[in-house]
Design an enzyme around this catalytic site. Structure first.
Site, mmCIF file in Angstrom:
data_model
loop_
_atom_site.group_PDB
_atom_site.id
_atom_site.type_symbol
_atom_site.label_atom_id
_atom_site.label_comp_id
_atom_site.label_asym_id
_atom_site.label_seq_id
_atom_site.Cartn_x
_atom_site.Cartn_y
_atom_site.Cartn_z
ATOM 1 N N ARG A 1 0.846 -1.191 0.000
ATOM 2 C CA ARG A 1 0.000 0.000 0.000
ATOM 3 C C ARG A 1 0.882 1.242 0.000
ATOM 4 N NH1 ARG A 1 -3.584 -2.364 -1.657
ATOM 5 N NH2 ARG A 1 -5.665 -2.688 -0.831
ATOM 6 N N HIS B 1 -0.859 1.008 -9.539
ATOM 7 C CA HIS B 1 -1.588 0.094 -8.636
ATOM 8 C C HIS B 1 -2.187 -1.051 -9.476
ATOM 9 C CE1 HIS B 1 -3.848 -0.262 -4.586
ATOM 10 N NE2 HIS B 1 -3.779 -1.445 -5.162
HETATM 11 P P1 NDP Z 1 -2.211 -11.333 4.405
HETATM 12 O O1 NDP Z 1 -3.118 -10.755 5.439
HETATM 13 O O2 NDP Z 1 -2.409 -12.757 3.981
HETATM 14 O O3 NDP Z 1 -0.696 -11.207 4.913
HETATM 15 C C1 NDP Z 1 -0.212 -10.061 5.505
HETATM 16 C C2 NDP Z 1 1.211 -10.320 5.961
HETATM 17 O O4 NDP Z 1 1.738 -9.111 6.531
HETATM 18 C C3 NDP Z 1 1.301 -11.390 7.065
HETATM 19 O O5 NDP Z 1 2.448 -12.179 6.894
HETATM 20 C C4 NDP Z 1 1.411 -10.560 8.329
HETATM 21 O O6 NDP Z 1 2.078 -11.176 9.414
HETATM 22 C C5 NDP Z 1 2.235 -9.392 7.831
HETATM 23 N N1 NDP Z 1 2.058 -8.238 8.722
HETATM 24 C C6 NDP Z 1 0.924 -7.564 9.013
HETATM 25 N N2 NDP Z 1 1.161 -6.611 9.927
HETATM 26 C C7 NDP Z 1 2.483 -6.684 10.220
HETATM 27 C C8 NDP Z 1 3.324 -5.996 11.111
HETATM 28 N N3 NDP Z 1 2.871 -5.009 11.908
HETATM 29 N N4 NDP Z 1 4.620 -6.352 11.170
HETATM 30 C C9 NDP Z 1 5.110 -7.362 10.396
HETATM 31 N N5 NDP Z 1 4.347 -8.074 9.525
HETATM 32 C C10 NDP Z 1 3.062 -7.735 9.446
HETATM 33 O O7 NDP Z 1 -2.273 -10.358 3.163
HETATM 34 P P2 NDP Z 1 -2.012 -10.683 1.612
HETATM 35 O O8 NDP Z 1 -0.710 -11.371 1.494
HETATM 36 O O9 NDP Z 1 -3.202 -11.307 1.025
HETATM 37 O O10 NDP Z 1 -1.934 -9.188 1.031
HETATM 38 C C11 NDP Z 1 -0.976 -8.266 1.524
HETATM 39 C C12 NDP Z 1 -1.298 -6.869 1.056
HETATM 40 O O11 NDP Z 1 -1.011 -6.732 -0.321
HETATM 41 C C13 NDP Z 1 -2.773 -6.450 1.132
HETATM 42 O O12 NDP Z 1 -3.139 -6.086 2.441
HETATM 43 C C14 NDP Z 1 -2.828 -5.279 0.180
HETATM 44 O O13 NDP Z 1 -2.550 -4.083 0.870
HETATM 45 C C15 NDP Z 1 -1.707 -5.574 -0.802
HETATM 46 N N6 NDP Z 1 -2.223 -5.857 -2.155
HETATM 47 C C16 NDP Z 1 -1.828 -5.047 -3.190
HETATM 48 C C17 NDP Z 1 -2.245 -5.299 -4.462
HETATM 49 C C18 NDP Z 1 -1.766 -4.484 -5.606
HETATM 50 O O14 NDP Z 1 -2.263 -4.641 -6.726
HETATM 51 N N7 NDP Z 1 -0.788 -3.624 -5.414
HETATM 52 C C19 NDP Z 1 -3.154 -6.423 -4.768
HETATM 53 C C20 NDP Z 1 -3.489 -7.212 -3.618
HETATM 54 C C21 NDP Z 1 -3.038 -6.924 -2.355
HETATM 55 P P3 NDP Z 1 1.515 -12.523 10.081
HETATM 56 O O15 NDP Z 1 1.823 -13.613 9.069
HETATM 57 O O16 NDP Z 1 2.299 -12.659 11.329
HETATM 58 O O17 NDP Z 1 0.041 -12.310 10.282
HETATM 59 C C1 OXD Z 2 -6.077 -5.292 -3.318
HETATM 60 C C2 OXD Z 2 -5.594 -4.332 -4.311
HETATM 61 O O1 OXD Z 2 -6.004 -5.023 -2.114
HETATM 62 O O2 OXD Z 2 -5.864 -4.501 -5.508
HETATM 63 O O3 OXD Z 2 -6.537 -6.380 -3.743
HETATM 64 O O4 OXD Z 2 -4.905 -3.395 -3.940
#
Ligand code: NDP
Ligand code: OXD
Length: 316
Positions: free
Chosen positions: A231, A279
């Protein structure tokens, strides 16, 4: 209630045309668009992307919210977010897109894509030294659904892979760290930083100059690289510019920005060491995402639990 009136769906979207989502959801549900949907007692579900504030609060019988994206920070930005389960996107199709993006950007930085593009424009025939993948460490911040898929793809290409998470998450072949205290050690062992974190109060602004200065620069590729597809508000755009200008970063790829769309006047656009996508790393394709949403609604009405429900306390 019976037939298609059972569990109507509000489709509430800003920033893009939801026509295709409307058509596909309408195959099995009565779909209501704003502003007609406001206060409709027959609406049970909302399918949303950056909904207008307080729209969901006006629905008296809302049972669940379906995010059109994997990230749900757009929902938590709503002061009137009702206390019902939030289902987010976890889908093979979206995960595959993100893996492609990560592999593409890591390879392009490692294999000196920017340099070769510049050489081509100047008609220069020159082969610079090339580091092998097994001398390059890629560190993934966030080993969730997306990070856990990108990791093995990078390992298969021969990279050394590090991971950083909030809670302990061991992963085969990946050197894992977790928690804030371990962040400096993770960064010091990382040449190419890939950010796949969600935006939460804990992660907002985490990618600043101080963090970037902890990456390993004395390495096989000649500097540190940042790739952010999580993000935009995880990063400070101005710090990234400064890091690119003062050599803290050698190059960067950004798919997300503090303000989106990235304003035309932003100096990021013209930076020679920066690769920008709008994005677009992993798009939400309704053809792949609507059928599981509809199935979840039907299962919920049969009394089955929802899956991929957001942990409200953690914020993702
Ligand atoms: P998940 O919820 O499956 O995974 C999030 C990961 O981030 C987990 O490993 C989690 O740790 C870690 N995390 C969260 N908070 C912290 C913290 N404070 N410190 C360290 N690690 C942390 O999410 P996804 O993998 O499905 O997606 C990740 C992000 O990708 C989405 O939230 C979105 O913002 C972004 N995204 C962007 C897209 C784009 O087109 N640019 C498309 C899709 C998603 P833990 O394993 O310990 O819970
Ligand atoms: C998502 C994105 O969160 O597209 O899936 O950013």
């Amino acid at each position: 209630m019976s037939g298609s009136d059972q569990g109507r769906v509000l489709l509430s979207v800003t920033g893009f045309n939801p026509k295709r989502w409307y058509e596909l959801l309408s195959a099995r549900r009565t779909v209501v668009l704003e502003p007609e949907g406001a206060r409709d007692p027959s609406i049970r579900y909302a399918v949303v992307w950056k909904q207008k504030p307080n729209v969901l609060a006006s629905l008296p019988n809302l049972k669940a919210i379906f995010s059109i994206g994997a990230g749900v920070d757009h929902l938590f930005a709503d002061p009137g977010l009702p206390d019902v389960p939030i289902v987010r996107v976890v889908a093979e199709n979206l995960t595959q897109y993100m893996t492609e993006y990560v592999v593409w950007r890591v390879l392009d930085h490692h294999r000196q894509g920017a340099l070769y593009r510049t050489q081509q424009v100047r008609r220069v025939w020159h082969e610079p030294p090339q580091a092998p993948a097994d001398e390059v460490s890629v560190g993934i911040m966030g080993l969730g659904h997306l990070g856990r898929a990108a990791g093995p793809a990078l390992l298969a290409l021969g990279y050394r892979v590090n991971g950083w998470t909030r809670t302990e998450r061991p992963m085969d072949g990946v050197h894992c760290w977790h928690g804030r205290d371990s962040l400096p050690a993770f960064l010091a062992a990382t040449d190419i930083l890939v950010v796949l974190l969600p935006l939460t109060p804990e992660t907002r602004g985490i990618i600043d100059h101080k963090l970037l200065s902890r990456l390993r620069r004395d390495n096989a590729i000649g500097g540190a690289v940042l790739i952010n597809a999580g993000r935009g508000k995880l990063q400070r755009d101005a710090d990234i510019l400064r890091a690119l200008d003062d050599g803290t970063l050698m190059e960067a790829s950004l798919d997300v920005f503090e303000e989106e769309p990235l304003p035309e006047a932003s100096p990021l656009w013209a930076h020679p060491k920066l690769f920008i996508t709008p994005h677009a790393a992993a798009t939400s394709d309704p053809v792949h995402l609507v059928p599981p949403m509809l199935e979840q609604m039907a299962a919920f009405e049969r009394g089955e639990p929802l899956t991929n429900v957001v942990d409200r306390r953690a914020g993702y």
